[in-house]
Design an enzyme around this catalytic site. Structure first.
Site, PDB file in Angstrom:
ATOM      1  N   ALA A  35     -12.256  -0.429  19.042  1.00  0.00           N
ATOM      2  CA  ALA A  35     -13.457   0.295  17.675  1.00  0.00           C
ATOM      3  C   ALA A  35     -13.426  -1.827  17.065  1.00  0.00           C
ATOM      4  O   ALA A  35     -14.160  -2.182  16.872  1.00  0.00           O
ATOM      5  CB  ALA A  35     -13.264   0.244  16.565  1.00  0.00           C
ATOM      6  N   GLY A  61      -2.754  -5.584  15.443  1.00  0.00           N
ATOM      7  CA  GLY A  61      -2.067  -3.400  15.819  1.00  0.00           C
ATOM      8  C   GLY A  61      -0.765  -3.069  15.701  1.00  0.00           C
ATOM      9  O   GLY A  61      -1.774  -2.387  14.363  1.00  0.00           O
ATOM     10  N   GLY A  62      -0.015  -4.095  14.890  1.00  0.00           N
ATOM     11  CA  GLY A  62       1.014  -3.435  14.116  1.00  0.00           C
ATOM     12  C   GLY A  62       1.253  -3.664  12.970  1.00  0.00           C
ATOM     13  O   GLY A  62       1.068  -4.397  12.200  1.00  0.00           O
ATOM     14  N   ASP A  63       0.875  -2.161  11.902  1.00  0.00           N
ATOM     15  CA  ASP A  63       0.431  -1.903  10.746  1.00  0.00           C
ATOM     16  C   ASP A  63       0.996  -1.018   9.804  1.00  0.00           C
ATOM     17  O   ASP A  63       1.034  -1.325   8.955  1.00  0.00           O
ATOM     18  CB  ASP A  63      -0.925  -2.546  10.886  1.00  0.00           C
ATOM     19  CG  ASP A  63      -1.542  -1.393  11.149  1.00  0.00           C
ATOM     20  OD1 ASP A  63      -0.793  -0.202  11.929  1.00  0.00           O
ATOM     21  OD2 ASP A  63      -2.854  -0.877  11.324  1.00  0.00           O
ATOM     22  N   LYS A  99       5.542   0.405  14.250  1.00  0.00           N
ATOM     23  CA  LYS A  99       4.608   0.164  15.115  1.00  0.00           C
ATOM     24  C   LYS A  99       4.519  -1.661  15.260  1.00  0.00           C
ATOM     25  O   LYS A  99       3.981  -2.670  14.170  1.00  0.00           O
ATOM     26  CB  LYS A  99       3.320   0.354  13.990  1.00  0.00           C
ATOM     27  CG  LYS A  99       2.283   0.498  14.894  1.00  0.00           C
ATOM     28  CD  LYS A  99       0.507   1.475  14.487  1.00  0.00           C
ATOM     29  CE  LYS A  99      -0.480   0.946  15.458  1.00  0.00           C
ATOM     30  NZ  LYS A  99      -1.440   0.237  15.127  1.00  0.00           N
ATOM     31  N   THR A 135      -3.981  -3.239  19.870  1.00  0.00           N
ATOM     32  CA  THR A 135      -3.828  -2.134  19.935  1.00  0.00           C
ATOM     33  C   THR A 135      -3.330  -1.233  18.790  1.00  0.00           C
ATOM     34  O   THR A 135      -3.347  -1.677  17.849  1.00  0.00           O
ATOM     35  CB  THR A 135      -2.698  -2.135  21.445  1.00  0.00           C
ATOM     36  OG1 THR A 135      -1.341  -2.739  20.618  1.00  0.00           O
ATOM     37  CG2 THR A 135      -2.774  -3.210  22.347  1.00  0.00           C
ATOM     38  N   GLU A 159      -3.796   6.347   3.676  1.00  0.00           N
ATOM     39  CA  GLU A 159      -2.828   5.350   2.983  1.00  0.00           C
ATOM     40  C   GLU A 159      -3.356   4.546   1.842  1.00  0.00           C
ATOM     41  O   GLU A 159      -4.878   4.987   1.399  1.00  0.00           O
ATOM     42  CB  GLU A 159      -2.747   3.759   3.552  1.00  0.00           C
ATOM     43  CG  GLU A 159      -1.694   3.612   4.511  1.00  0.00           C
ATOM     44  CD  GLU A 159      -1.481   2.656   5.825  1.00  0.00           C
ATOM     45  OE1 GLU A 159      -0.588   2.528   6.105  1.00  0.00           O
ATOM     46  OE2 GLU A 159      -2.551   2.223   5.875  1.00  0.00           O
ATOM     47  N   THR A 166      -9.892   6.715  15.725  1.00  0.00           N
ATOM     48  CA  THR A 166      -8.719   5.892  14.769  1.00  0.00           C
ATOM     49  C   THR A 166      -8.435   5.654  13.281  1.00  0.00           C
ATOM     50  O   THR A 166      -7.802   6.090  12.966  1.00  0.00           O
ATOM     51  CB  THR A 166      -8.355   5.418  15.618  1.00  0.00           C
ATOM     52  OG1 THR A 166      -7.956   5.186  17.023  1.00  0.00           O
ATOM     53  CG2 THR A 166      -6.550   4.289  15.230  1.00  0.00           C
ATOM     54  N   ARG A 185       1.303  -1.409  -0.261  1.00  0.00           N
ATOM     55  CA  ARG A 185      -0.042   0.034   0.457  1.00  0.00           C
ATOM     56  C   ARG A 185       0.897   1.406  -0.036  1.00  0.00           C
ATOM     57  O   ARG A 185       1.933   0.858   0.189  1.00  0.00           O
ATOM     58  CB  ARG A 185      -1.096  -0.243   1.460  1.00  0.00           C
ATOM     59  CG  ARG A 185      -0.415  -0.026   2.536  1.00  0.00           C
ATOM     60  CD  ARG A 185      -1.470  -0.224   3.973  1.00  0.00           C
ATOM     61  NE  ARG A 185      -1.480  -1.134   4.820  1.00  0.00           N
ATOM     62  CZ  ARG A 185      -1.563  -1.849   5.529  1.00  0.00           C
ATOM     63  NH1 ARG A 185      -3.142  -1.885   5.447  1.00  0.00           N
ATOM     64  NH2 ARG A 185      -1.426  -2.605   7.086  1.00  0.00           N
TER      65      ARG A 185
END
Length: 347
Positions: free
Chosen positions: A147, A233-235, A239, A209, A64, A92, A53
């Site tokens: 969420a 969560g890590g993306d 992070k 997270t 993105e 978020t 992306r």
């Protein structure tokens, strides 16, 4: 004033109509059906254009674009990730997406994807879990109760057979929110005060997270043999959620290595660290879980083909319904060469 022709109109699914569609189909059923579309598309992985992306990073977050095409349809998603938004009363993650006909280039669907992304992320997680998690899995730890959390819990209930979720978040109000939303779901919900408490007895550990930083949500000593870790969560670069030693003990499965090595947990490892691509598992070209003691890790970052699948699913699901509205989006002059004349005649 001249009314737009059918060629000018593109089906648009608003947030309101997306929610109506979800209630019409049912949350768990819709997640399961989206997962089936994703699985079908992953099994024809080689027919898709693939690219990591395209991000625009700032101190505030990331915006993105996620494009792909199978040669007949083209799709993209616009999505942001701004962890600071929650403190300002904002989401978020927000998103919208588009499908287009490759032959004409004309858009064929425009839709909200904030709600849809939560559904497709949960669908992907549970689909992967159906291949990698222990078959006897009944308990999932849900670490990070924002969420995405309810969608994840319901997806693993529907597709992997879990009956108990153990919830933990640094913000106890988020945990209480998640527990309240799941109270009539059929799941046994346990509120936990620490991550260690949450993973007790869990065969599946989901981490979700939001902080845009290197973090250690799970330390190596917390992860025993035989579990499946669903790390979503890590993306993005910088992070992560897992201690590096967990990765070294795990069999790692990814969507698209070229993107995951930039954004996922494996950014902490050498560029040649072995990983297994999920499409190969789904087509039988690679093995998933091999034994009861193996730690499997889905290093999930989200990939454009999953959004393409979700868009195609929605396009099919709204046919013959009123869960969309026609949007006057495309200029359609009587003479394709006379765009200016069309403008003047509208005065």
């Amino acid at each position: 004033m001249t009314q737009p022709s059918d060629k000018a109109l593109v089906p648009f699914v608003s947030v309101d109509n997306m929610m109506r569609l979800v209630h019409h189909i049912g949350v768990e059923r819709m997640i399961t059906q989206i997962a089936a579309q994703i699985e079908s598309d992953f099994k024809r992985w080689e027919s898709f254009d693939k690219t990591p992306r395209i991000p625009a990073h700032s101190p505030h977050g990331v915006i993105e674009l996620m494009p792909t095409s199978d040669g007949e349809a083209y799709g993209f998603k616009y999505v942001n990730g701004h962890p600071k938004n929650t403190s300002e009363g904002l989401q978020t993650v927000t998103a919208f997406g588009l499908l287009a006909d490759v032959y004409t280039g004309y858009p064929t669907l425009l839709t909200e994807m904030t709600m849809l992304t939560a559904l497709r992320t949960a669908a992907t997680s549970a689909l992967v879990g159906s291949y990698l998690a222990p078959k006897s899995s009944r308990v999932m730890a849900m670490i990070g109760n924002g969420a995405q959390s309810e969608f994840q819990c319901l997806a693993f209930k529907a597709m992997c057979g879990i009956d108990t979720v153990r919830l933990y978040d640094t913000d106890h109000a988020a945990t209480e929110k998640c527990a309240s939303n799941l109270k009539n779901s059929g799941l046994t919900v346990v509120l936990c005060k620490t991550p260690e408490d949450a993973i007790e007895g869990a065969q599946i550990i989901t981490t979700c997270t939001a902080d845009k930083k290197y973090a250690t949500i799970l330390t190596d000593n917390m992860v025993g043999p035989g579990v499946h870790i669903n790390a979503i969560g890590g993306d993005c670069p910088g992070k992560t959620e897992l201690h590096r030693d967990i990765l070294l003990r795990s069999e790692i499965f990814v969507e698209y290595p070229e993107q995951t090595r930039i954004e996922g947990e494996i950014q902490a490892l050498a560029e040649d660290h072995p990983v297994t691509e999920l499409w190969q598992v789904m087509t039988g070209q690679a093995k998933g879980r091999r034994d009861d003691r193996q730690i499997t890790l889905f290093d999930s970052v989200g990939f454009a083909i999953e959004d393409f699948s979700a868009l195609c699913y929605v396009q099919s699901a709204i046919k013959g319904t009123d869960f969309f509205e026609p949007l006057d989006m495309l200029a359609d002059p009587d003479d394709p060469r006379d765009l200016y004349g069309m403008l003047m005649r509208a005065s």
